[in-house]
Write an enzyme that holds these catalytic residues in place. Sequence first.
Site, mmCIF file in Angstrom:
data_model
loop_
_atom_site.group_PDB
_atom_site.id
_atom_site.type_symbol
_atom_site.label_atom_id
_atom_site.label_comp_id
_atom_site.label_asym_id
_atom_site.label_seq_id
_atom_site.Cartn_x
_atom_site.Cartn_y
_atom_site.Cartn_z
ATOM 1 N N LYS A 264 -47.281 -29.444 -22.778
ATOM 2 C CA LYS A 264 -47.976 -29.073 -21.536
ATOM 3 C C LYS A 264 -48.760 -27.778 -21.765
ATOM 4 O O LYS A 264 -48.594 -27.113 -22.797
ATOM 5 C CB LYS A 264 -46.955 -28.900 -20.418
ATOM 6 C CG LYS A 264 -45.929 -27.795 -20.678
ATOM 7 C CD LYS A 264 -44.755 -27.862 -19.719
ATOM 8 C CE LYS A 264 -43.750 -26.771 -20.030
ATOM 9 N NZ LYS A 264 -42.500 -26.949 -19.264
ATOM 10 N N TYR B 166 -57.958 4.462 -18.820
ATOM 11 C CA TYR B 166 -57.875 4.418 -17.363
ATOM 12 C C TYR B 166 -56.577 5.056 -16.877
ATOM 13 O O TYR B 166 -55.506 4.806 -17.441
ATOM 14 C CB TYR B 166 -57.920 2.965 -16.875
ATOM 15 C CG TYR B 166 -59.262 2.290 -17.091
ATOM 16 C CD1 TYR B 166 -60.434 2.827 -16.529
ATOM 17 C CD2 TYR B 166 -59.358 1.134 -17.833
ATOM 18 C CE1 TYR B 166 -61.659 2.208 -16.718
ATOM 19 C CE2 TYR B 166 -60.584 0.502 -18.027
ATOM 20 C CZ TYR B 166 -61.731 1.039 -17.467
ATOM 21 O OH TYR B 166 -62.946 0.429 -17.649
HETATM 22 C C1 LIG Z 1 -41.455 -26.902 -20.215
HETATM 23 C C2 LIG Z 1 -40.279 -27.800 -20.136
HETATM 24 C C3 LIG Z 1 -39.447 -28.000 -21.248
HETATM 25 C C4 LIG Z 1 -39.587 -27.216 -22.541
HETATM 26 O O1 LIG Z 1 -38.955 -25.964 -22.405
HETATM 27 P P1 LIG Z 1 -38.869 -24.943 -23.645
HETATM 28 O O2 LIG Z 1 -38.049 -23.828 -23.100
HETATM 29 O O3 LIG Z 1 -40.277 -24.519 -23.920
HETATM 30 O O4 LIG Z 1 -38.253 -25.664 -24.764
HETATM 31 C C5 LIG Z 1 -38.428 -28.931 -21.153
HETATM 32 N N1 LIG Z 1 -38.236 -29.632 -20.012
HETATM 33 C C6 LIG Z 1 -39.006 -29.448 -18.906
HETATM 34 C C7 LIG Z 1 -38.725 -30.233 -17.672
HETATM 35 C C8 LIG Z 1 -40.042 -28.518 -18.922
HETATM 36 O O5 LIG Z 1 -40.789 -28.332 -17.832
#
Ligand SMILES: *Cc1c(COP(=O)(O)O)cnc(C)c1O
Length: 354
Positions: A34, A251
Amino acid sequence: MPRPIFAQLDLNALENNLHVARRMTRARIMAVIKADGYGHGLLRVADALKQADGFALLDLHEAIQLREAGFRQTILLLEGFFSAEDLPLLAEYQITTVIHSAWQIACLEAYPERNTLDVWLKINTGMNRLGFLPSEVSAAMTQLEQHAAIRDITLMSHFAHADEARGVTEQLSVFHDLASPYRMARSIGNSAALIRYPQTHGDWVRAGVMLYGASPFVDTSAQQLGLRPVMTLNSRIIAVQHLRTGDEVGYSAVFKADRAMRIGIVACGYADGYPRHAANGTPILVDGVVTCTLGRVSMDMLYVDLSPVPKAQVGSNVVLWGEGMPIEQVARAAGTISYELMCALAKRVPIREG
Ligand SMILES: *Cc1c(COP(=O)(O)O)cnc(C)c1O
């Protein structure tokens, strides 16, 4: 000459990290890609991880892109479908969907095709984000099992504390109690659970951050886990300033020199994805030497202390995170986690593959 910032992606490291995951489990591995492969590029990551047993992401059109690129593995939509109009596309492209809410089952009721959809029923075991409550699971299962369109059901949940001392015990026991009447495949673990809790593995583990070479834990480094960073964010020093005692930097003057010192100006700022909240003292590499940032990160530039690197000058190499500079350490100094830094890499940063 282009601006000297670039993200170097080590695609062999992705493969290495998948092997590390394989050695930890006999479950099938769903590579979570994702957020454009956690900022590394969707198709590029999928290609390097083509040995994975499945891919998980959010967007139906990205899932279709993967199918059209020739990937035959299970492809799972982690938030499921968003409208009844998506259902024919799920069937056509054989995309697996999470079912997390009653409204999705209602959409299915109006779907005429038979025996075409694979679904993962999400159970809310305590995270209270997505999924059916324990009291709702058996009714939802009955509806899905009786539904003509459904071919296969996997049971899933997600941990809220797999990376922390509290661990997985409470949620795992809720999940086991609910899943025990059913003979379906199960998936519950993310990277942290895969690494630390073999009892959670079930049939599928969903590995994200570890594949990109970052540790999900604060107390264990990626290197200790055998993981190699995939993304290294590089730039160069484009100017040097000689500060006198009392001179201020940037800044709001959040840094003030208490001695004479040399500082470097690095071509990287928050518009490149470097966190603006990285405080004075965030670790950074200059010509391979660990030093720290000073002052406030601006849109296009940030400041580094050159005291530990007296030979550094305009043109010196800077590694903001990645090889030699663990991204978790930068994230911690900015009050966030490695995931957010990877995902925030800006479009304007050129990517080099190797
Ligand atoms: C993003 C996600 C993962 C992966 O998690 P990591 O901590 O990056 O391994 C697994 N399951 C779901 C439902 C997620 O949304």
